[in-house]
Design a protein around this motif. Sequence first.
Motif, PDB file in Angstrom:
ATOM      1  N   SER A 111     -22.361  -9.443  59.045  1.00  0.00           N
ATOM      2  CA  SER A 111     -21.928  -9.688  60.425  1.00  0.00           C
ATOM      3  C   SER A 111     -20.863  -8.708  60.892  1.00  0.00           C
ATOM      4  O   SER A 111     -20.380  -8.807  62.022  1.00  0.00           O
ATOM      5  CB  SER A 111     -21.399 -11.117  60.550  1.00  0.00           C
ATOM      6  OG  SER A 111     -20.242 -11.297  59.740  1.00  0.00           O
ATOM      7  N   GLY A 112     -20.486  -7.771  60.033  1.00  0.00           N
ATOM      8  CA  GLY A 112     -19.566  -6.721  60.438  1.00  0.00           C
ATOM      9  C   GLY A 112     -18.104  -6.980  60.141  1.00  0.00           C
ATOM     10  O   GLY A 112     -17.234  -6.204  60.538  1.00  0.00           O
ATOM     11  N   ILE A 113     -17.783  -8.053  59.456  1.00  0.00           N
ATOM     12  CA  ILE A 113     -16.389  -8.324  59.095  1.00  0.00           C
ATOM     13  C   ILE A 113     -15.926  -7.287  58.085  1.00  0.00           C
ATOM     14  O   ILE A 113     -16.587  -7.032  57.082  1.00  0.00           O
ATOM     15  CB  ILE A 113     -16.246  -9.746  58.532  1.00  0.00           C
ATOM     16  CG1 ILE A 113     -16.570 -10.773  59.624  1.00  0.00           C
ATOM     17  CG2 ILE A 113     -14.840  -9.979  57.985  1.00  0.00           C
ATOM     18  CD1 ILE A 113     -16.508 -12.204  59.135  1.00  0.00           C
ATOM     19  N   ARG A 114     -14.769  -6.672  58.369  1.00  0.00           N
ATOM     20  CA  ARG A 114     -14.301  -5.569  57.523  1.00  0.00           C
ATOM     21  C   ARG A 114     -13.459  -6.041  56.342  1.00  0.00           C
ATOM     22  O   ARG A 114     -13.485  -5.436  55.273  1.00  0.00           O
ATOM     23  CB  ARG A 114     -13.495  -4.591  58.363  1.00  0.00           C
ATOM     24  CG  ARG A 114     -14.343  -3.868  59.417  1.00  0.00           C
ATOM     25  CD  ARG A 114     -13.516  -2.818  60.130  1.00  0.00           C
ATOM     26  NE  ARG A 114     -14.324  -2.064  61.096  1.00  0.00           N
ATOM     27  CZ  ARG A 114     -13.852  -1.065  61.839  1.00  0.00           C
ATOM     28  NH1 ARG A 114     -12.573  -0.706  61.720  1.00  0.00           N
ATOM     29  NH2 ARG A 114     -14.646  -0.438  62.687  1.00  0.00           N
ATOM     30  N   ASP A 115     -12.684  -7.083  56.558  1.00  0.00           N
ATOM     31  CA  ASP A 115     -11.820  -7.570  55.477  1.00  0.00           C
ATOM     32  C   ASP A 115     -12.640  -8.475  54.562  1.00  0.00           C
ATOM     33  O   ASP A 115     -12.841  -9.648  54.839  1.00  0.00           O
ATOM     34  CB  ASP A 115     -10.635  -8.340  56.057  1.00  0.00           C
ATOM     35  CG  ASP A 115      -9.642  -8.756  54.963  1.00  0.00           C
ATOM     36  OD1 ASP A 115      -9.846  -8.350  53.795  1.00  0.00           O
ATOM     37  OD2 ASP A 115      -8.684  -9.489  55.268  1.00  0.00           O
ATOM     38  N   LEU A 116     -13.116  -7.877  53.481  1.00  0.00           N
ATOM     39  CA  LEU A 116     -13.954  -8.615  52.535  1.00  0.00           C
ATOM     40  C   LEU A 116     -13.269  -8.741  51.173  1.00  0.00           C
ATOM     41  O   LEU A 116     -13.910  -8.678  50.132  1.00  0.00           O
ATOM     42  CB  LEU A 116     -15.303  -7.910  52.371  1.00  0.00           C
ATOM     43  CG  LEU A 116     -16.160  -7.799  53.641  1.00  0.00           C
ATOM     44  CD1 LEU A 116     -17.383  -6.948  53.379  1.00  0.00           C
ATOM     45  CD2 LEU A 116     -16.552  -9.184  54.143  1.00  0.00           C
ATOM     46  N   ALA A 117     -11.949  -8.909  51.191  1.00  0.00           N
ATOM     47  CA  ALA A 117     -11.192  -9.041  49.945  1.00  0.00           C
ATOM     48  C   ALA A 117     -11.767 -10.179  49.112  1.00  0.00           C
ATOM     49  O   ALA A 117     -12.004 -11.286  49.615  1.00  0.00           O
ATOM     50  CB  ALA A 117      -9.720  -9.299  50.244  1.00  0.00           C
ATOM     51  N   SER A 118     -12.009  -9.905  47.863  1.00  0.00           N
ATOM     52  CA  SER A 118     -12.649 -10.898  46.995  1.00  0.00           C
ATOM     53  C   SER A 118     -11.851 -12.195  46.927  1.00  0.00           C
ATOM     54  O   SER A 118     -12.427 -13.286  46.825  1.00  0.00           O
ATOM     55  CB  SER A 118     -12.829 -10.323  45.589  1.00  0.00           C
ATOM     56  OG  SER A 118     -13.732  -9.240  45.593  1.00  0.00           O
ATOM     57  N   SER A 119     -10.522 -12.083  46.995  1.00  0.00           N
ATOM     58  CA  SER A 119      -9.694 -13.283  46.883  1.00  0.00           C
ATOM     59  C   SER A 119      -9.969 -14.278  48.002  1.00  0.00           C
ATOM     60  O   SER A 119      -9.790 -15.491  47.826  1.00  0.00           O
ATOM     61  CB  SER A 119      -8.209 -12.902  46.878  1.00  0.00           C
ATOM     62  OG  SER A 119      -7.869 -12.200  48.065  1.00  0.00           O
ATOM     63  N   ALA A 120     -10.431 -13.794  49.152  1.00  0.00           N
ATOM     64  CA  ALA A 120     -10.702 -14.695  50.276  1.00  0.00           C
ATOM     65  C   ALA A 120     -11.883 -15.606  50.003  1.00  0.00           C
ATOM     66  O   ALA A 120     -12.048 -16.633  50.681  1.00  0.00           O
ATOM     67  CB  ALA A 120     -10.958 -13.883  51.543  1.00  0.00           C
ATOM     68  N   TYR A 121     -12.690 -15.261  49.018  1.00  0.00           N
ATOM     69  CA  TYR A 121     -13.904 -16.038  48.723  1.00  0.00           C
ATOM     70  C   TYR A 121     -13.786 -16.808  47.400  1.00  0.00           C
ATOM     71  O   TYR A 121     -14.758 -17.328  46.899  1.00  0.00           O
ATOM     72  CB  TYR A 121     -15.112 -15.103  48.687  1.00  0.00           C
ATOM     73  CG  TYR A 121     -15.275 -14.354  49.994  1.00  0.00           C
ATOM     74  CD1 TYR A 121     -15.979 -14.910  51.047  1.00  0.00           C
ATOM     75  CD2 TYR A 121     -14.684 -13.097  50.180  1.00  0.00           C
ATOM     76  CE1 TYR A 121     -16.103 -14.242  52.265  1.00  0.00           C
ATOM     77  CE2 TYR A 121     -14.797 -12.422  51.389  1.00  0.00           C
ATOM     78  CZ  TYR A 121     -15.507 -13.001  52.416  1.00  0.00           C
ATOM     79  OH  TYR A 121     -15.616 -12.345  53.627  1.00  0.00           O
ATOM     80  N   ILE A 122     -12.565 -16.860  46.882  1.00  0.00           N
ATOM     81  CA  ILE A 122     -12.286 -17.576  45.646  1.00  0.00           C
ATOM     82  C   ILE A 122     -11.786 -18.986  45.968  1.00  0.00           C
ATOM     83  O   ILE A 122     -10.972 -19.173  46.860  1.00  0.00           O
ATOM     84  CB  ILE A 122     -11.202 -16.837  44.827  1.00  0.00           C
ATOM     85  CG1 ILE A 122     -11.724 -15.488  44.320  1.00  0.00           C
ATOM     86  CG2 ILE A 122     -10.689 -17.705  43.684  1.00  0.00           C
ATOM     87  CD1 ILE A 122     -12.650 -15.582  43.141  1.00  0.00           C
ATOM     88  N   GLU A 123     -12.296 -19.965  45.233  1.00  0.00           N
ATOM     89  CA  GLU A 123     -11.780 -21.330  45.327  1.00  0.00           C
ATOM     90  C   GLU A 123     -11.265 -21.748  43.953  1.00  0.00           C
ATOM     91  O   GLU A 123     -12.038 -21.787  42.988  1.00  0.00           O
ATOM     92  CB  GLU A 123     -12.865 -22.307  45.797  1.00  0.00           C
ATOM     93  CG  GLU A 123     -13.209 -22.206  47.271  1.00  0.00           C
ATOM     94  CD  GLU A 123     -12.042 -22.572  48.178  1.00  0.00           C
ATOM     95  OE1 GLU A 123     -11.197 -23.406  47.769  1.00  0.00           O
ATOM     96  OE2 GLU A 123     -11.976 -22.009  49.298  1.00  0.00           O
TER      97      GLU A 123
END
Length: 326
Positions: free
Chosen positions: A93-105
């Motif tokens: 979808s074009g989101i640039r900030d794809l830091a892996s930590s943002a997808y960690i739970e």
Amino acid sequence: MTVTSAPLDFPDRHDGLVYVMPPELDMAVRVALATGRPLLLRGSPGSGKSTVAAYVARQRNWRYYEHVITSRSQARDLLWTFDAVRRLADAQSGIRDLASSAYIEPGALWWAFDPESAKRRGAETATSHPPLQPFAEVNRDRSPDHAVVLIDEIDKADPDLPNGILVPLSSSSFVISELNLEVRKAPSTRPVPTDTARHLIIITTNEERELPEAFLRRCVVLWLDPPDADRLVTIAQEHFTTYGEGWTDSHEALAREVAQAVIEARDKARMHGIRPASTAEFLDALRACRHLGVGPTDDVWPLLRKFVLIKPQRPGIEDDQRHLAW
């Protein structure tokens, strides 16, 4: 019979307020803390295994976390999960900030070992979208240096899961592959005794599947026997007085009648391969008797017993078992 107020809105409470701790269980907890080993509680469903952890955490003012195992659970779920699907969708979808930590739970063990890094999802600085903290209200004023973790019904998992958590449990550390980050037990914020563990891991099994020998060797193991009639009455008294439902001499007499009926039904169930009534079902039966003003000597008792205490696997099985003299 005395008719009391309606039953509680939440009959299955996990607030840790009530637990009648048998001496051998109290000793097993102390041994687990002295050795730094997980405490594996074995026994039939409803024997009180799952409620021990919340009670111990409350009594010691330690933080509390839990993870209920399912057939799809993997060892990593207790440590962290990574939402690769959401990250891919964000990338497309074009989101640039794809830091892996943002997808960690963070999982239950991460919260127990190092809650501060869990709040940051492993990032070096605070994230703008912090994860939802489990049991945040319960843990708000509890010790930051200590925690109790309940890993419930581990026998439901694939056999690889128990062995998969041996290293994190023994070392209080693990590596998050997506971040190349090692999570370790955080240093204590204040002086604490060095002769006991700061974390207590309580694991339960209903014996639906055998556990690996390597896993059993690394646990303190206790089989919880179902309570006898006297202990059932004591448990009932603690529950009803703690939660404000009242306890009188007539209530105790009724509890003894119901407890004896449960013991008799339990013995017959074991003889004929039927699942015996649990402590929770005893409390349900007693609460129903109090609310309805009936007891084991009343005409409606066989129906109440059938509804609450005898739960056949298929319709009609109780009729097939009439010769058991339920």
